[in-house]
Design an enzyme around this catalytic site. Structure first.
Site, mmCIF file in Angstrom:
data_model
loop_
_atom_site.group_PDB
_atom_site.id
_atom_site.type_symbol
_atom_site.label_atom_id
_atom_site.label_comp_id
_atom_site.label_asym_id
_atom_site.label_seq_id
_atom_site.Cartn_x
_atom_site.Cartn_y
_atom_site.Cartn_z
ATOM 1 C CE1 TYR A 127 13.609 -3.778 8.150
ATOM 2 C CE2 TYR A 127 15.925 -3.309 7.721
ATOM 3 C CZ TYR A 127 14.623 -3.407 7.278
ATOM 4 O OH TYR A 127 14.328 -3.147 5.954
ATOM 5 N N GLY B 4 0.772 -1.233 0.000
ATOM 6 C CA GLY B 4 0.000 0.000 0.000
ATOM 7 C C GLY B 4 0.801 1.279 0.000
#
Length: 254
Positions: A161, A21
């Site tokens: 991460y 998105g």
């Protein structure tokens, strides 16, 4: 700028993109839609995703927005099933979703670590698990996992991460070995520093960007659309015998 190349074999293919998105994901969603694919994308952010879907409709394109939190594996599986029910068996999966939040070593709790991995690594496996049977039944497919060069350059500010992004490379190779006999190819893309809105808002400074560009062979800012061409290549028959590989797209920084 979207790539001008057209891959005729992608037309009509059922494509599922996670995190489609915004940022790189939005560029991928548009890029596959422009190839004539039947695109579905999963995202947690409703407003940005609906805005993207509306913009694509205005351009004569279409993409199915499926809202889900990828940390919720049941919701992820339901979204993947809805994509297949709407567009047919998914034969191209792009595991793009990620959240590159900075964190100090001393501040990381067990809950933070688990939540970070639940966004940045775990969904890559479970989305692949969800679509693999349909790919097998369809005679093959392509899975493209987005990693990052952050762990390759020893990025100091987000160890959870970077651990997840390194893990994606191992997952890619393991899945490629297992799914190859079913003509399912599994590859990874490792982007360098891409100038998304999020990056510009949170971390881009004139001095930092200038220093980074100086280390790149190509002295231009990387844009989200620059990841579309490599991803289309890995999805298409142009890469028919390419699997278990990591394609670094970083303008020559490494």
């Amino acid at each position: 700028m979207m790539p001008s190349v057209r891959h005729p074999d992608l037309e009509g293919r059922s494509v599922l993109i996670t995190g489609g998105g915004s940022g790189i994901g939005a560029a991928l969603t548009e890029g596959f839609a422009r190839q004539g694919c039947k695109v579905a994308f999963i995202d947690i952010a409703r407003e940005a995703s609906e805005t993207l879907a509306a913009r694509l409709r205005d351009a004569g394109l279409s993409a199915l927005f499926l809202q889900a939190d990828l940390r919720d594996i049941d919701a992820l599986r339901q979204a993947a099933a809805e994509a297949a029910e709407t567009h047919g068996p998914v034969t191209v999966l792009v595991n793009n979703a990620a959240y590159d939040q900075r964190h100090e070593i001393a501040d990381v709790t067990v809950d933070y670590w688990d939540d970070n991995q639940a966004i940045n690594l775990r969904p890559h496996f479970f989305t692949a698990q969800a679509v693999a049977p349909g790919m097998k039944a369809a005679g093959g497919g392509s899975i493209i996992n987005f990693a990052s060069t952050s762990f390759m350059i020893n990025h100091p500010d987000m160890p959870s991460y970077t651990a997840a992004k390194a893990g994606i490379i191992g997952l890619t190779k393991g899945l490629a070995g297992k799914l190859g006999p079913d003509r399912i190819r599994v590859n990874a893309i490792a982007p360098g520093w891409v100038m998304t809105e999020r990056q510009r808002e949170l971390w881009v400074t004139p001095d930092g960007l200038s220093a980074h560009l100086e280390r790149q062979c190509l002295k231009e800012e990387m844009q989200p659309a620059d990841l579309v061409g490599p991803c289309l290549f890995l999805a298409s028959d142009a890469s028919r015998m390419l699997t278990a590989q990591t394609l670094i797209v970083d303008a020559g920084h490494l």
